[in-house]
Design an enzyme around this catalytic site. Structure first.
Site, PDB file in Angstrom:
ATOM      1  N   ILE A  89       0.844  -1.201   0.000  1.00 45.03           N
ATOM      2  CA  ILE A  89       0.000   0.000   0.000  1.00 45.03           C
ATOM      3  C   ILE A  89       0.877   1.248   0.000  1.00 45.03           C
ATOM      4  O   ILE A  89       0.538   2.261  -0.612  1.00 45.03           O
ATOM      5  CB  ILE A  89      -0.905   0.033   1.266  1.00 45.03           C
ATOM      6  CG1 ILE A  89      -1.708  -1.266   1.403  1.00 45.03           C
ATOM      7  CG2 ILE A  89      -1.795   1.267   1.294  1.00 45.03           C
ATOM      8  CD1 ILE A  89      -2.898  -1.401   0.530  1.00 45.03           C
ATOM      9  N   CYS A 148      10.060   0.221   8.509  1.00 46.40           N
ATOM     10  CA  CYS A 148      10.081   1.099   7.328  1.00 46.40           C
ATOM     11  C   CYS A 148      11.527   1.315   6.898  1.00 46.40           C
ATOM     12  O   CYS A 148      12.426   1.303   7.743  1.00 46.40           O
ATOM     13  CB  CYS A 148       9.544   2.486   7.664  1.00 46.40           C
ATOM     14  SG  CYS A 148       7.947   2.498   8.398  1.00 46.40           S
ATOM     15  N   GLY A 262      -0.630 -11.170  13.925  1.00 47.69           N
ATOM     16  CA  GLY A 262      -0.145 -12.006  12.829  1.00 47.69           C
ATOM     17  C   GLY A 262      -1.093 -13.179  12.622  1.00 47.69           C
ATOM     18  O   GLY A 262      -1.032 -14.165  13.338  1.00 47.69           O
TER      19      GLY A 262
HETATM   20  C1  LIG Z   1      -3.334  -3.726   4.022  1.00 47.34           C
HETATM   21  C2  LIG Z   1      -2.397  -3.653   5.182  1.00 47.34           C
HETATM   22  C3  LIG Z   1      -1.887  -2.419   5.578  1.00 47.34           C
HETATM   23  C4  LIG Z   1      -1.015  -2.338   6.671  1.00 47.34           C
HETATM   24  N1  LIG Z   1      -0.555  -1.117   7.064  1.00 47.34           N
HETATM   25  C5  LIG Z   1       0.237  -1.015   8.172  1.00 47.34           C
HETATM   26  C6  LIG Z   1       0.654   0.247   8.665  1.00 47.34           C
HETATM   27  O1  LIG Z   1       0.280   1.304   8.151  1.00 47.34           O
HETATM   28  N2  LIG Z   1       1.458   0.263   9.752  1.00 47.34           N
HETATM   29  C7  LIG Z   1       1.870  -0.872  10.403  1.00 47.34           C
HETATM   30  O2  LIG Z   1       2.593  -0.787  11.405  1.00 47.34           O
HETATM   31  N3  LIG Z   1       1.461  -2.090   9.969  1.00 47.34           N
HETATM   32  C8  LIG Z   1       0.672  -2.186   8.878  1.00 47.34           C
HETATM   33  N4  LIG Z   1       0.241  -3.422   8.461  1.00 47.34           N
HETATM   34  C9  LIG Z   1       0.656  -4.634   9.199  1.00 47.34           C
HETATM   35  C10 LIG Z   1      -0.413  -5.061  10.207  1.00 47.34           C
HETATM   36  O3  LIG Z   1      -0.623  -4.055  11.194  1.00 47.34           O
HETATM   37  C11 LIG Z   1      -0.017  -6.384  10.913  1.00 47.34           C
HETATM   38  O4  LIG Z   1       1.183  -6.193  11.633  1.00 47.34           O
HETATM   39  C12 LIG Z   1       0.199  -7.542   9.936  1.00 47.34           C
HETATM   40  O5  LIG Z   1      -0.684  -7.461   8.840  1.00 47.34           O
HETATM   41  C13 LIG Z   1       0.009  -8.905  10.619  1.00 47.34           C
HETATM   42  O6  LIG Z   1      -1.291  -9.051  11.151  1.00 47.34           O
HETATM   43  P1  LIG Z   1      -2.516  -9.761  10.351  1.00 47.34           P
HETATM   44  O7  LIG Z   1      -1.998 -11.054   9.822  1.00 47.34           O
HETATM   45  O8  LIG Z   1      -3.606  -9.888  11.370  1.00 47.34           O
HETATM   46  O9  LIG Z   1      -2.896  -8.833   9.249  1.00 47.34           O
HETATM   47  C14 LIG Z   1      -0.635  -3.526   7.368  1.00 47.34           C
HETATM   48  C15 LIG Z   1      -1.139  -4.763   6.949  1.00 47.34           C
HETATM   49  C16 LIG Z   1      -2.019  -4.846   5.881  1.00 47.34           C
HETATM   50  C17 LIG Z   1      -2.555  -6.189   5.474  1.00 47.34           C
END
Ligand SMILES: Cc1cc2nc3c(=O)[nH]c(=O)nc-3n(C[C@H](O)[C@H](O)[C@H](O)COP(=O)(O)O)c2cc1C
Length: 322
Positions: A89, A148, A262
């Site tokens: 993104i 980042c 996660g």
């Molecule tokens: C579409 C999308 C956008 C994300 N944007 C961010 C973000 O802006 N900042 C951040 O720290 N993590 C971001 N993440 C990571 C999530 O916060 C999380 O750490 C990661 O997706 C693992 O969790 P999940 O498997 O439940 O999605 C993003 C993840 C996804 C899928």
């Protein structure tokens, strides 16, 4: 003679779900329950507030905010993978000034417990963001997303190196008026060393895991499935990596609060991350398939505990039997 049970017919007292203590503490922070949103997967909660009262979650971790507004990366920005998804993104967000002017007042008007995620390209940008957030109303904590690229160090992700983790986190903790969590990437050899470094730089806790760097190719067009070529892998496919990383950090640093995430989708996933050592559990990708999943998990958790006579969620913390 056979032994006689003195109270053979007394019914066993069962705990009711409303008797379960859901509150959790993360260092100086106390949340009413451990279910929070993962940054980037819930915006600021405005859209989802139509479906349920977002203030009933433990906290909303907002989409990472940067110094300048960002439009994000070109499309396609998401691709489905087996049991997960890839996203690139590119931290699309309105920038700190617009966020403070419009989003923060909205969150405060609705009484939503707020954790603000910030992201920078340099350590100085992290400091600038923390300064802008200083003494703003209603903010419980800062989550410094250090997964980042550091433009001052060949675009190597801050949280991949101890030195740049220290630089970014200490800039934030030096000026922040609220507790700071460091959001870590699993794309490292030794995540414990990075967590230790973040704690030594003043972070009260860590959030983990961010996405894993991945890539997928369309075999007909032979093109990468996301325009940025690589993207972050999330969803159920990464849960074992999250459980392992949380477990390792909790074993090494049992006093360090962890916001775990996660691949969480079900109540069993929530409990699994808590048993590994997470005090709070964030839900990301699952929200895209079911916008009310976090609310459902807040309801399911006391039922799950009551059925097992567990009177407090805190009893489960790090309680894996090895
Ligand atoms: C579409 C999308 C956008 C994300 N944007 C961010 C973000 O802006 N900042 C951040 O720290 N993590 C971001 N993440 C990571 C999530 O916060 C999380 O750490 C990661 O997706 C693992 O969790 P999940 O498997 O439940 O999605 C993003 C993840 C996804 C899928």
């Amino acid at each position: 003679m056979t032994a006689v049970d003195p109270t053979p017919s007394a019914p066993r007292k069962r705990l009711r779900p409303d008797q379960v203590d859901l509150s959790v503490s993360l260092g100086p922070l106390t949340l009413a329950n451990p279910i929070v949103t993962a940054s980037g997967c819930f915006g600021n909660g405005r859209e989802i507030h139509r479906f349920f009262d977002v203030a009933t979650l433990g906290a909303v971790v907002v989409k990472s905010i940067t110094v300048e507004p960002r439009e994000g990366l070109p499309a396609p920005r998401m691709a489905e993978t087996a049991n997960g998804m890839l996203n690139a993104i590119g931290l699309q967000n309105p920038g700190i000034d617009a966020w403070l002017a419009t989003e923060l007042p909205w969150l405060n008007r609705h009484g939503i417990p707020i954790i603000v995620s910030i992201a920078g390209k340099t350590a100085a940008e992290y400091r600038f963001l923390a300064e802008r957030l200083r003494d703003q109303p209603g903010i419980l904590a800062i989550e410094a997303n250090i997964s980042c690229p550091n433009v001052e160090d060949r675009d190597i992700v801050f949280a991949c190196r101890e030195e740049s983790t220290r630089d970014a986190i200490s800039q934030v903790t030096r000026v922040s008026s609220v507790p700071v969590f460091a959001k870590l990437t699993p794309d490292v050899t030794d995540i414990v060393a990075i967590a230790e470094t973040a704690a030594a730089a003043g972070a009260v806790g860590v959030s983990m895991i961010n996405t894993l760097l991945g890539m997928a190719i369309d075999v007909e067009t032979r093109r990468p499935k996301v325009a940025a070529v690589t993207g972050g892998l999330s969803g159920p496919a990464i849960k074992p990596v999250a459980v392992r990383a949380i477990h390792q950090v909790h074993q090494a640093l049992p006093e360090l609060p962890i916001i775990g995430m996660g691949g969480v989708r079900t109540i069993e996933d929530v409990v699994e991350l808590i048993l590994a050592g997470a005090s709070a559990v964030a839900v990301g990708t699952a929200t895209f398939g079911n916008p009310v999943v976090t609310r459902e998990l807040v309801d399911a958790l006391p039922r799950w505990c009551a059925e097992r006579d567990i009177s407090s969620v805190a009893e489960l913390l790090g309680a894996v039997q090895l």
